[in-house]
Scaffold this motif. Structure first.
Motif, PDB file in Angstrom:
ATOM      1  N   PHE A  94       0.834  -1.201   0.000  1.00  0.00           N
ATOM      2  CA  PHE A  94       0.000   0.000   0.000  1.00  0.00           C
ATOM      3  C   PHE A  94       0.873   1.256   0.000  1.00  0.00           C
ATOM      4  CE2 PHE A  94      -3.938  -2.001   2.257  1.00  0.00           C
ATOM      5  CZ  PHE A  94      -4.299  -2.601   1.065  1.00  0.00           C
ATOM      6  N   THR A  95       1.883   1.261   0.871  1.00  0.00           N
ATOM      7  CA  THR A  95       2.763   2.425   0.970  1.00  0.00           C
ATOM      8  C   THR A  95       3.530   2.632  -0.329  1.00  0.00           C
ATOM      9  OG1 THR A  95       3.028   1.999   3.334  1.00  0.00           O
ATOM     10  CG2 THR A  95       4.596   3.495   2.324  1.00  0.00           C
ATOM     11  N   THR A  96       3.984   1.544  -0.927  1.00  0.00           N
ATOM     12  CA  THR A  96       4.716   1.642  -2.186  1.00  0.00           C
ATOM     13  C   THR A  96       3.836   2.234  -3.280  1.00  0.00           C
ATOM     14  OG1 THR A  96       6.049  -0.289  -1.591  1.00  0.00           O
ATOM     15  CG2 THR A  96       5.993   0.322  -3.911  1.00  0.00           C
ATOM     16  N   LEU A  97       2.598   1.755  -3.387  1.00  0.00           N
ATOM     17  CA  LEU A  97       1.688   2.258  -4.413  1.00  0.00           C
ATOM     18  C   LEU A  97       1.324   3.719  -4.157  1.00  0.00           C
ATOM     19  CD1 LEU A  97      -0.630  -0.868  -4.778  1.00  0.00           C
ATOM     20  CD2 LEU A  97       1.163  -0.115  -6.344  1.00  0.00           C
ATOM     21  N   LEU A  98       1.113   4.080  -2.895  1.00  0.00           N
ATOM     22  CA  LEU A  98       0.807   5.468  -2.569  1.00  0.00           C
ATOM     23  C   LEU A  98       1.999   6.376  -2.864  1.00  0.00           C
ATOM     24  CD1 LEU A  98      -1.193   5.077   0.771  1.00  0.00           C
ATOM     25  CD2 LEU A  98      -2.066   5.954  -1.404  1.00  0.00           C
ATOM     26  N   SER A  99       3.215   5.845  -2.676  1.00  0.00           N
ATOM     27  CA  SER A  99       4.400   6.655  -2.970  1.00  0.00           C
ATOM     28  C   SER A  99       4.488   6.956  -4.460  1.00  0.00           C
ATOM     29  CB  SER A  99       5.667   5.929  -2.503  1.00  0.00           C
ATOM     30  OG  SER A  99       5.951   4.805  -3.328  1.00  0.00           O
ATOM     31  N   VAL A 100       3.969   6.067  -5.295  1.00  0.00           N
ATOM     32  CA  VAL A 100       3.931   6.313  -6.735  1.00  0.00           C
ATOM     33  C   VAL A 100       2.938   7.429  -7.049  1.00  0.00           C
ATOM     34  CG1 VAL A 100       3.338   5.327  -8.981  1.00  0.00           C
ATOM     35  CG2 VAL A 100       4.627   3.971  -7.323  1.00  0.00           C
ATOM     36  N   VAL A 101       1.755   7.326  -6.436  1.00  0.00           N
ATOM     37  CA  VAL A 101       0.685   8.287  -6.728  1.00  0.00           C
ATOM     38  C   VAL A 101       0.985   9.664  -6.144  1.00  0.00           C
ATOM     39  CG1 VAL A 101      -1.764   8.797  -6.384  1.00  0.00           C
ATOM     40  CG2 VAL A 101      -1.037   6.448  -6.845  1.00  0.00           C
ATOM     41  N   ILE A 102       1.454   9.700  -4.878  1.00  0.00           N
ATOM     42  CA  ILE A 102       1.610  10.978  -4.170  1.00  0.00           C
ATOM     43  C   ILE A 102       3.007  11.567  -4.334  1.00  0.00           C
ATOM     44  CG2 ILE A 102       1.515  12.086  -1.895  1.00  0.00           C
ATOM     45  CD1 ILE A 102      -0.590  10.028  -1.089  1.00  0.00           C
ATOM     46  N   LEU A 103       4.029  10.705  -4.258  1.00  0.00           N
ATOM     47  CA  LEU A 103       5.405  11.196  -4.279  1.00  0.00           C
ATOM     48  C   LEU A 103       6.065  11.077  -5.645  1.00  0.00           C
ATOM     49  CD1 LEU A 103       6.682   9.698  -0.891  1.00  0.00           C
ATOM     50  CD2 LEU A 103       5.647  11.941  -1.314  1.00  0.00           C
ATOM     51  N   GLY A 104       5.394  10.420  -6.581  1.00  0.00           N
ATOM     52  CA  GLY A 104       5.949  10.306  -7.920  1.00  0.00           C
ATOM     53  C   GLY A 104       7.078   9.301  -8.048  1.00  0.00           C
ATOM     54  N   GLU A 105       7.190   8.359  -7.095  1.00  0.00           N
ATOM     55  CA  GLU A 105       8.224   7.346  -7.192  1.00  0.00           C
ATOM     56  C   GLU A 105       7.865   6.314  -8.262  1.00  0.00           C
ATOM     57  OE1 GLU A 105       9.077   5.642  -3.415  1.00  0.00           O
ATOM     58  OE2 GLU A 105       9.613   7.545  -2.480  1.00  0.00           O
ATOM     59  N   ARG A 106       8.853   5.535  -8.672  1.00  0.00           N
ATOM     60  CA  ARG A 106       8.642   4.525  -9.703  1.00  0.00           C
ATOM     61  C   ARG A 106       8.805   3.135  -9.127  1.00  0.00           C
ATOM     62  NH1 ARG A 106      12.312   5.835 -14.773  1.00  0.00           N
ATOM     63  NH2 ARG A 106      11.054   4.085 -15.552  1.00  0.00           N
ATOM     64  N   ILE A 107       8.021   2.200  -9.650  1.00  0.00           N
ATOM     65  CA  ILE A 107       8.108   0.806  -9.220  1.00  0.00           C
ATOM     66  C   ILE A 107       8.907   0.016 -10.255  1.00  0.00           C
ATOM     67  CG2 ILE A 107       6.827  -1.320  -8.755  1.00  0.00           C
ATOM     68  CD1 ILE A 107       4.543   0.302  -7.740  1.00  0.00           C
ATOM     69  N   HIS A 108      10.005  -0.585  -9.815  1.00  0.00           N
ATOM     70  CA  HIS A 108      10.782  -1.448 -10.701  1.00  0.00           C
ATOM     71  C   HIS A 108      10.351  -2.894 -10.491  1.00  0.00           C
ATOM     72  CE1 HIS A 108      13.273   1.900 -11.937  1.00  0.00           C
ATOM     73  NE2 HIS A 108      13.418   2.243 -10.663  1.00  0.00           N
ATOM     74  N   TRP A 109      10.908  -3.776 -11.271  1.00  0.00           N
ATOM     75  CA  TRP A 109      10.391  -5.147 -11.301  1.00  0.00           C
ATOM     76  C   TRP A 109      10.576  -5.864  -9.967  1.00  0.00           C
ATOM     77  CZ3 TRP A 109      13.261  -9.510 -10.401  1.00  0.00           C
ATOM     78  CH2 TRP A 109      14.652  -9.389 -10.447  1.00  0.00           C
ATOM     79  N   ARG A 110      11.633  -5.555  -9.228  1.00  0.00           N
ATOM     80  CA  ARG A 110      11.833  -6.230  -7.939  1.00  0.00           C
ATOM     81  C   ARG A 110      10.735  -5.858  -6.951  1.00  0.00           C
ATOM     82  NH1 ARG A 110      17.168  -5.243  -9.416  1.00  0.00           N
ATOM     83  NH2 ARG A 110      18.494  -7.105  -9.531  1.00  0.00           N
ATOM     84  N   ARG A 111      10.404  -4.573  -6.905  1.00  0.00           N
ATOM     85  CA  ARG A 111       9.339  -4.152  -6.010  1.00  0.00           C
ATOM     86  C   ARG A 111       8.004  -4.708  -6.465  1.00  0.00           C
ATOM     87  NH1 ARG A 111       9.840   2.136  -5.905  1.00  0.00           N
ATOM     88  NH2 ARG A 111       8.108   1.971  -4.440  1.00  0.00           N
ATOM     89  N   GLY A 112       7.805  -4.776  -7.773  1.00  0.00           N
ATOM     90  CA  GLY A 112       6.576  -5.383  -8.290  1.00  0.00           C
ATOM     91  C   GLY A 112       6.468  -6.841  -7.883  1.00  0.00           C
ATOM     92  N   LEU A 113       7.601  -7.550  -7.938  1.00  0.00           N
ATOM     93  CA  LEU A 113       7.620  -8.947  -7.509  1.00  0.00           C
ATOM     94  C   LEU A 113       7.312  -9.041  -6.021  1.00  0.00           C
ATOM     95  CD1 LEU A 113       8.252 -11.954  -7.933  1.00  0.00           C
ATOM     96  CD2 LEU A 113      10.675 -11.413  -7.522  1.00  0.00           C
TER      97      LEU A 113
END
Length: 295
Positions: A100-119
């Motif tokens: 949840f925090t990772t996905l919110l960081s993408v939406v709110i903070l503009g961070e990117r998800i790489h394949w390791r985090r996706g896994l």
């Protein structure tokens, strides 16, 4: 990590794990109303931390929002969920806070998800699904849905907290307690009954529990953890705090009779592996969300 600090971290994780099971006993077996339990815990913390309220963290609205999310909202949802959910299942389901925090960081903070985090996110979700699965399909009890909501509230609070300037641990504790007490007390007065009678019926064990929850867990354990954060990299601490859900499951089996079968073990391994992958990324979101309890 120095052996002394490692032992401190083990003690902190064991304390958090025991606290989750003790909270289950309070609201699930002693039937103390959960909002009342949370409000009383925060007022006890507020009384001790009043000297740390100043200077006021800025911006003021953000510390209020963080306090409501990581304090009142987080603990209210956790304790309501623990009325019916087992500590063991809750310890696994609340790991959803990390994705949840990772996905919110993408939406709110503009961070990117790489394949390791996706896994890692995928493995965490798979582990949670396996824990709540039965032969008829996914069986999410009402209590576990509250735990999911608890994870979401804590995640949003963590993102807002990340946008603030550094706040001293005791000042953060003081403001979370101050902001949380009033809405919890009002909600308890409106929606619960027999609060004092239920606490009196339990007697001195309830007093001991409140002292443990407010001072040993909220003040001593959390402050010790923040001190470790100041000395060590989050990439080192985050994986080690996975001892907390394992401690919760162990105490749950011993103290509240939680069932630990092959499916539960496999789901736990999957979920914690996913959390570990997310936690070990180069710039971790927040190690605080790896445990069941939030400050």
């Amino acid at each position: 990590m120095r052996p002394r600090d490692f032992l401190l971290l083990v003690a902190v994780c064991l304390t958090w794990g025991l606290s989750n099971v003790v909270s289950k006993i309070v609201v699930g077996q002693w039937h103390v109303p959960p909002l009342f339990f949370a409000a009383l815990r925060f007022v006890m913390v507020a009384v001790v931390t009043l000297p740390w309220l100043r200077p006021v963290p800025r911006p003021f609205w953000r510390i209020v929002a963080v306090g409501l999310l990581m304090g009142a909202g987080n603990f209210a949802l956790l304790f309501i969920g623990l009325q019916t959910a087992t500590p063991s299942a809750s310890a696994v389901v609340i790991q959803l806070g990390v994705p949840f925090t990772t996905l919110l960081s993408v939406v709110i903070l503009g961070e990117r998800i790489h394949w390791r985090r996706g896994l890692g996110i995928s493995l965490t979700l798979a582990g949670v699904i396996l824990v709540v699965w039965n032969p008829k399909g996914i069986a999410m009890s009402t209590g576990l849905w509250f735990i999911v909501a608890c994870a979401a509230a804590g995640s949003l609070g963590a993102i807002l907290m990340k946008q603030m300037e550094n706040v001293a641990p005791l000042r953060f504790q003081a403001w979370v307690a101050l902001v949380s007490f009033t809405p919890l007390a009002v909600a308890s007065a409106l929606f619960e009954h027999g609060q004092v009678a239920s606490a009196v019926a339990v007697g001195w064990p309830f007093i001991v529990t409140m002292l443990f929850s407010a001072y040993v867990v909220s003040l001593i354990a959390h402050t010790t953890y923040y001190g470790l954060i100041a000395r060590y990299e989050a990439n080192l601490l985050a994986p080690l705090t996975l001892m907390t859900p394992l401690a919760t499951i162990s105490f749950g089996v011993m103290l509240t009779g939680d069932q630990l079968d092959a499916r539960m073990i496999a789901g736990t391994v999957l979920a914690l592996t996913g959390v570990l992958i997310v936690a070990l990324r180069r710039t971790p979101v927040t190690p605080m969300l790896i445990r069941t309890e939030h400050p």
